[in-house]
Design a protein around this motif. Structure first.
Motif, PDB file in Angstrom:
ATOM      1  N   SER A   1       1.035  -1.199   0.013  1.00 14.44           N
ATOM      2  CA  SER A   1      -0.021   0.011  -0.084  1.00 14.44           C
ATOM      3  C   SER A   1       0.728   1.343  -0.083  1.00 14.44           C
ATOM      4  O   SER A   1       2.055   1.271   0.675  1.00 14.44           O
ATOM      5  N   VAL A   2       0.335   2.536  -0.705  1.00 14.60           N
ATOM      6  CA  VAL A   2       1.008   3.529  -0.561  1.00 14.60           C
ATOM      7  C   VAL A   2       0.350   4.761  -0.292  1.00 14.60           C
ATOM      8  O   VAL A   2      -0.990   4.734  -0.390  1.00 14.60           O
ATOM      9  N   ILE A   3       0.775   5.716   0.643  1.00 13.07           N
ATOM     10  CA  ILE A   3       0.294   6.968   0.746  1.00 13.07           C
ATOM     11  C   ILE A   3       0.975   7.872  -0.046  1.00 13.07           C
ATOM     12  O   ILE A   3       2.273   8.089   0.249  1.00 13.07           O
ATOM     13  N   LEU A   4       0.405   8.804  -0.794  1.00 13.07           N
ATOM     14  CA  LEU A   4       0.953   9.813  -1.468  1.00 13.07           C
ATOM     15  C   LEU A   4       0.800  11.232  -0.897  1.00 13.07           C
ATOM     16  O   LEU A   4      -0.479  11.760  -1.357  1.00 13.07           O
ATOM     17  N   GLY A   5       1.613  11.580  -0.094  1.00 14.07           N
ATOM     18  CA  GLY A   5       1.309  12.819   0.621  1.00 14.07           C
ATOM     19  C   GLY A   5       1.586  14.047  -0.426  1.00 14.07           C
ATOM     20  O   GLY A   5       2.325  14.066  -1.201  1.00 14.07           O
ATOM     21  N   ASN A   6       0.651  14.798  -0.067  1.00 10.11           N
ATOM     22  CA  ASN A   6       0.716  16.314  -1.155  1.00 10.11           C
ATOM     23  C   ASN A   6       2.210  16.966  -0.796  1.00 10.11           C
ATOM     24  O   ASN A   6       2.299  17.612  -1.929  1.00 10.11           O
ATOM     25  N   ASN A   7       2.801  16.698   0.314  1.00  5.24           N
ATOM     26  CA  ASN A   7       3.964  17.470   0.429  1.00  5.24           C
ATOM     27  C   ASN A   7       5.281  16.934  -0.124  1.00  5.24           C
ATOM     28  O   ASN A   7       6.271  17.133  -0.029  1.00  5.24           O
ATOM     29  N   GLY A   8       4.783  15.774  -0.769  1.00  5.33           N
ATOM     30  CA  GLY A   8       5.949  15.176  -1.431  1.00  5.33           C
ATOM     31  C   GLY A   8       6.630  13.914  -0.901  1.00  5.33           C
ATOM     32  O   GLY A   8       7.550  13.222  -1.137  1.00  5.33           O
ATOM     33  N   PHE A   9       6.026  13.619   0.447  1.00  7.16           N
ATOM     34  CA  PHE A   9       6.608  12.561   1.312  1.00  7.16           C
ATOM     35  C   PHE A   9       5.799  11.228   0.784  1.00  7.16           C
ATOM     36  O   PHE A   9       4.468  11.365   1.020  1.00  7.16           O
ATOM     37  N   ILE A  10       6.157  10.229   0.332  1.00 10.12           N
ATOM     38  CA  ILE A  10       5.531   9.091  -0.073  1.00 10.12           C
ATOM     39  C   ILE A  10       5.842   7.789   0.820  1.00 10.12           C
ATOM     40  O   ILE A  10       6.967   7.800   1.102  1.00 10.12           O
ATOM     41  N   TRP A  11       4.842   7.267   1.327  1.00  6.17           N
ATOM     42  CA  TRP A  11       5.016   6.154   2.383  1.00  6.17           C
ATOM     43  C   TRP A  11       4.645   4.942   1.765  1.00  6.17           C
ATOM     44  O   TRP A  11       3.521   4.624   1.160  1.00  6.17           O
ATOM     45  N   ILE A  12       5.388   3.995   1.705  1.00  5.59           N
ATOM     46  CA  ILE A  12       5.295   2.563   1.109  1.00  5.59           C
ATOM     47  C   ILE A  12       5.225   1.591   2.309  1.00  5.59           C
ATOM     48  O   ILE A  12       6.197   1.482   2.986  1.00  5.59           O
ATOM     49  N   TYR A  13       4.017   0.859   2.429  1.00  2.00           N
ATOM     50  CA  TYR A  13       4.061  -0.098   3.596  1.00  2.00           C
ATOM     51  C   TYR A  13       3.314  -1.346   3.210  1.00  2.00           C
ATOM     52  O   TYR A  13       2.499  -1.322   2.037  1.00  2.00           O
ATOM     53  N   PRO A  14       3.605  -2.488   4.043  1.00  2.00           N
ATOM     54  CA  PRO A  14       2.997  -3.668   3.592  1.00  2.00           C
ATOM     55  C   PRO A  14       1.253  -3.485   3.749  1.00  2.00           C
ATOM     56  O   PRO A  14       0.914  -3.168   4.934  1.00  2.00           O
ATOM     57  N   THR A  15       0.475  -3.945   3.088  1.00  2.54           N
ATOM     58  CA  THR A  15      -0.928  -3.848   3.292  1.00  2.54           C
ATOM     59  C   THR A  15      -1.256  -4.788   4.385  1.00  2.54           C
ATOM     60  O   THR A  15      -0.988  -5.750   4.366  1.00  2.54           O
ATOM     61  N   PRO A  16      -1.756  -3.991   5.405  1.00  4.41           N
ATOM     62  CA  PRO A  16      -2.205  -4.669   6.459  1.00  4.41           C
ATOM     63  C   PRO A  16      -3.400  -5.870   5.912  1.00  4.41           C
ATOM     64  O   PRO A  16      -4.056  -5.762   5.409  1.00  4.41           O
TER      65      PRO A  16
END
Lengths: 245, 263
Positions: free
Chosen positions: B164-179
């Motif tokens: 899963s991925v969170i695309l932050g509008n501030n340019g910080f992108i978080w990639i993590y395993p899907t719970p």
């Protein structure tokens, strides 16, 4: 100076240029991915690198924060291998401080600091090879770097040096011409409005000649603007094509 | 130990390879955008003696009566409703704050939040008032330029490739395993410290390299572009994705697929 003819009878300078001719300028924006903005410029043999960080929170004491505008912090540094003889400069020596202050004055005039209150913009310039016109190269590199960082500016800041020899004003002095000891002037200009951001001279020049030297420097700065403008437009165009419509 | 060396080689600008030009109106600072005073001025412009002048280098965007110049690269400018990912660097030291929040969020934690309000000097106020926001556990953070994150209805994506991925509008992108199972009532404040399987780690690494290649080739980041890039990169080894030629090849393929999908 005996033996060194800065301006020949036919009007040629030591390196074969005409009186009002600039050296070859090559510039590139976005040379570092990690900085907010960066640029590299070569004016003849003078090479300068500029890096911009910001606007960001004030580092150090919060008390320095200005409530209505951003703080511009400039630092100048000259590489040990930049001159003919290796010179190890201490960080914070007179020349670096003075240059830093001059750069700060120049950019405070051009950057729209009211748009970022209580923040700080850092501009770091490094001269890699000094062959005359170092202030001008620093200003030009810093302008491109500030543009690369997307920090709003009133206009470009274009700078050039000028001198006076044998009744003729010379534009864009090289190290040989600077070392000859004649009067030299450094001018930073905002081309669109023709406003002067910084004018500096520490030599003696008769006031009758000032007008001419100033005009030569201004014309040279406008020529620099033509070149920098082309570089920026090319860069923007490329990035725009990649991003797609 | 195998070593690889590369020598510098002149590369053609990619825009030439694409063989197309831009239709946008490009400006640099000092350019007059318009002398018509009927327009409202937005970001990247300023008013100077009866004309609207650009203050950044970029493309002019016109929405009805609002003109603004979108710079190529900017620091993040907050808007209400944006999702941001960030690290807590400092916190208020008041008594109630200590009692209430110390247990949940510490300095140095990575969190996802939504922008609640923007102050006049540019500071933003964030909230984590929904269960989908909160502390982020195990994963990979990628920092990109905020101008490359496309604005979408949702910025939380569960990609079919297994992460899963969170695309932050501030340019910080978080990639993590899907719970495996959706978070319980605890919301996002309990850190999940179970070991992540090798397969999941590989998916996350591959996604990270794909995002970096998209950003290097200046492509907009959104769930479809990341997914297509991931699929285009499957024939290559994860560490090869960052090599310039392979990066170009993968991103070209992604571009093609995106064009086909739209057209």
């Amino acid at each position: 100076m005996a033996g060194l003819e800065l301006l020949s009878d036919q009007g040629y300078r030591v390196d074969g240029r005409r009186a009002g001719e600039l050296r070859k300028i090559q510039a590139r924006m976005g040379v570092f991915a990690q900085a907010d903005g960066s640029a590299y410029i070569e004016q003849g043999n003078t090479k300068a690198l500029a890096v911009v960080y910001g606007p960001h929170e004030i580092r150090g004491s919060r008390a320095r924060a200005l409530p209505d505008r951003a703080l511009v912090n400039c630092q100048y540094s000259s590489a040990t291998f930049s001159t003919g003889e290796r010179k190890r400069r201490r960080h914070g020596d007179r020349k670096s401080c003075e240059m830093g202050l001059q750069l700060r004055q120049t950019f405070e005039a051009a950057i729209l600091t009211q748009l970022h209150p209580r923040s700080q913009i850092d501009i770091y310039v490094q001269v890699l090879q000094a062959d005359g016109g170092t202030y001008a190269a620093c200003v030009n590199a810093a302008t491109l770097a500030v543009l690369d960082a997307g920090i709003p500016m009133r206009d470009f800041v274009c700078a050039c040096s000028a001198g006076f020899v044998d009744g003729t004003a010379l534009a864009d002095l090289s190290h040989v011409e600077e070392a000859a000891g004649g009067p030299q002037l450094a001018l930073a200009l905002l081309p669109a409005s023709g406003q002067i951001a910084l004018l500096e001279m520490d030599a003696r020049l008769h006031e009758d000649h000032l007008e001419r030297v100033l005009e030569a420097a201004a014309q040279a700065a406008r020529d620099v603007h033509t070149l920098l403008d082309r570089v920026v437009r090319q860069h923007v165009r490329e990035a725009s094509i990649l991003l797609g419509d | 130990m195998a070593m690889e060396m590369r020598l510098p080689v002149a590369r053609k600008p990619l825009s030439e390879r694409l063989g197309r030009d831009t239709k946008k109106h490009l400006v640099v600072p000092g350019d007059t955008i318009t002398t018509d005073t009927g327009f409202m001025r937005g970001h990247g412009t300023y008013m100077g003696e009866e004309k609207l002048i650009a203050s950044v280098a970029g493309s002019v965007e016109r929405v009805n009566k609002l003109i603004c110049v979108k710079a190529l690269k900017t620091r993040y400018i907050g808007e209400v409703g944006d999702i941001v990912v960030g690290r807590i660097t400092e916190r208020r030291r008041s008594a109630e704050d200590e009692l209430a929040m110390r247990g949940f969020l510490q300095e140095g934690d990575l969190i996802s939040a939504e922008v609640q309000a923007v102050f006049s000097d540019g500071a933003v106020s964030l909230h984590t008032r929904s269960l989908k926001y909160g502390k982020l556990g195990q994963g990979v953070l990628v920092q990109v330029s905020p101008s490359l994150v496309k604005r979408q209805k949702t910025h939380f994506h569960d990609l079919p490739c297994g992460a899963s991925v969170i695309l932050g509008n501030n340019g910080f992108i978080w990639i993590y395993p899907t719970p495996e199972h959706k978070e319980e009532e605890a919301g996002g404040f309990i850190a999940n410290l179970e070991p992540v399987s090798l397969a999941d780690r590989e998916v996350i690494s591959r996604l990270r390299n794909c995002i970096i290649s998209l950003v290097t080739q200046r492509m907009m980041l959104y769930d479809t572009s990341i997914l297509y890039c991931y699929e285009a990169s499957l024939p290559h080894q994860i560490k090869d994705i960052l090599k310039p030629e392979i990066m170009e090849e993968i991103v070209m393929e992604t571009r093609q697929r995106l064009l086909e999908q739209e057209g």
